[in-house]
Enzyme design. Structure first.
Site, PDB file in Angstrom:
ATOM      1  N   LYS A 157       0.799  -1.227   0.000  1.00  0.00           N
ATOM      2  CA  LYS A 157       0.000   0.000   0.000  1.00  0.00           C
ATOM      3  C   LYS A 157       0.832   1.277   0.000  1.00  0.00           C
ATOM      4  CE  LYS A 157      -4.408  -1.364   0.280  1.00  0.00           C
ATOM      5  NZ  LYS A 157      -5.533  -0.839  -0.511  1.00  0.00           N
TER       6      LYS A 157
ATOM      7  N   ASP B 204      -8.734  -0.494   6.243  1.00  0.00           N
ATOM      8  CA  ASP B 204      -8.850  -1.806   6.876  1.00  0.00           C
ATOM      9  C   ASP B 204      -7.509  -2.219   7.472  1.00  0.00           C
ATOM     10  OD1 ASP B 204     -11.546  -2.673   6.578  1.00  0.00           O
ATOM     11  OD2 ASP B 204     -11.211  -2.902   4.442  1.00  0.00           O
TER      12      ASP B 204
END
Length: 382
Positions: A72, A117
């Site tokens: 990410k 998340d």
């Protein structure tokens, strides 16, 4: 209609398109300047290949990317850099993080905001720390403690939203103002610029993979499996492998209980999958597809598959046998390949995808063991 929990579901697109996608040329150069940059490994996975009944299986191992246990950071860093440049720049071309941080001093206080998340929020928090900015990260109420603590250790303020990831996204959007910059990987009406840059940041994965395949003397894969939460990574994969002239097929994988892309593909339009989203594949527990990613997913995916948690667990154990540490979300792509190529409908799905014993497949393992206790329990089979 068969209930979503009964069995994995499939969607096939025999007419997958190719696209004229313009890759931003500075992305890889930007990432190379970040602390600790090095290409992540491309791992030959013979046990996986044998299990799938194909000639070769390759796994792009994102368990350690720029000091974090997931991919990410690639999207979060590029999107943050570009958004700050638009708002408060311009930065000098090819400037370092130190130069960017010094440029921003007169604009502080500035806070980077993100819903997550787990991995995206931690990446945004890390980028904020590197730039001397604050971070406010919103998480759903069911996030495991280890992932919350990892974000807090980056120096971020963590706000627990009593609801789903999608509720956290809505709450983060309400925080946007002149000094609070939302760095989201999903789009909504009036907010597309940053998610576009997040997806563009993921192109580094595929550029590295191309180089590594050449170094191994291996052709481009016949089939690429990629995880789908809101769809940003999958859109980047489609943009790369379904670029004009590209022949690799791309399949998207998501949890059965949060299969928003598959549900949308089946309906022919963006369709929400209401929560609760309780899969162990926590990074993929998303009820809405990013509208920015949707055109690429609808047109460019050759197939979409929703898998049960047990498939992800099987994939984690199989990857461990090939020396790849992959968490629940990280192993989802391999879980999708297992369902497509070895599951109850394998004869049909292999034929529809043109997969044979001579085929080559690629999976992206997007994270390492972000919940170490769960990883140890699952891989040991206890």
């Amino acid at each position: 209609m068969t209930p979503q929990t009964d069995r994995p579901r499939f969607y096939f697109n025999p007419g997958a398109q190719t696209f004229d996608v313009q890759v931003e040329p500075d992305v890889l150069d930007f990432h190379r300047k970040l602390p600790g940059y090095m290409p992540t490994p491309l791992v030959r996975a013979p046990r996986l290949a044998a299990a799938l009944g194909v000639a070769e299986a390759w796994v792009k191992d994102e368990s350690s990317r720029l000091g974090l246990p997931a991919y990410k950071m690639l999207g979060a860093s590029w999107a943050t850099y570009r958004e700050l440049d638009v708002r408060f720049g311009p930065f000098a071309r090819c400037s370092s993080l130190e130069e960017q941080a010094a440029h921003l001093v007169s604009y502080r206080p500035l806070t980077l905001v993100a819903a997550t998340d787990g991995n995206h929020g931690r990446a945004v928090a890390r980028m904020a720390r590197w730039l001397g900015l604050d971070a406010h990260i919103l998480v759903p109420g069911d996030m495991v403690t280890a992932r919350v603590q990892a974000i807090e250790q980056e120096g971020a303020q963590v706000q627990v939203v009593q609801g789903s990831y999608d509720d956290a996204v809505e709450a983060s959007a309400r925080l946007a103002d002149a000094t609070h910059l939302v760095i989201s990987d999903t789009a909504w009406d009036g907010y597309t610029r940053v998610p576009g840059w997040v997806s563009a940041g993921y192109s580094t994965i595929f550029q590295e993979t191309d180089t590594q395949l050449v170094e191994h003397g291996v052709r481009q894969p016949d089939l690429v499996a990629v995880q789908m939460g809101v769809g940003s990574l999958a859109a980047a994969a489609v943009g790369h492998y379904r670029a004009r002239g590209g022949k690799s097929q791309v399949v998207g994988v998501e949890p059965t209980l949060a299969a928003c892309v598959l549900r949308s593909l089946t309906a022919g339009q963006l369709t929400e999958v209401p929560g609760p989203h309780t899969s162990i594949m926590a990074g993929l527990n998303c009820g809405n597809t990013s509208p920015l990613a949707w055109p690429l997913l609808q047109g460019g995916l050759s197939a979409s598959v929703a898998i049960h948690d047990e498939r992800a667990e099987q994939a984690m154990r199989l990857l461990a046998m090939d020396d790849v540490e992959s968490g629940e979300s990280g192993a989802a792509g391999v879980g999708g390949l297992l369902e497509l190529l070895t599951g109850p409908e394998a004869a049909v799905t292999r034929r529809r995808l043109g997969v044979t014993a001579q085929s080559t497949v690629l999976a992206i393992s997007t994270e390492g063991a972000t919940d170490p206790e769960a990883y140890a329990r699952i891989v040991s089979g206890s």
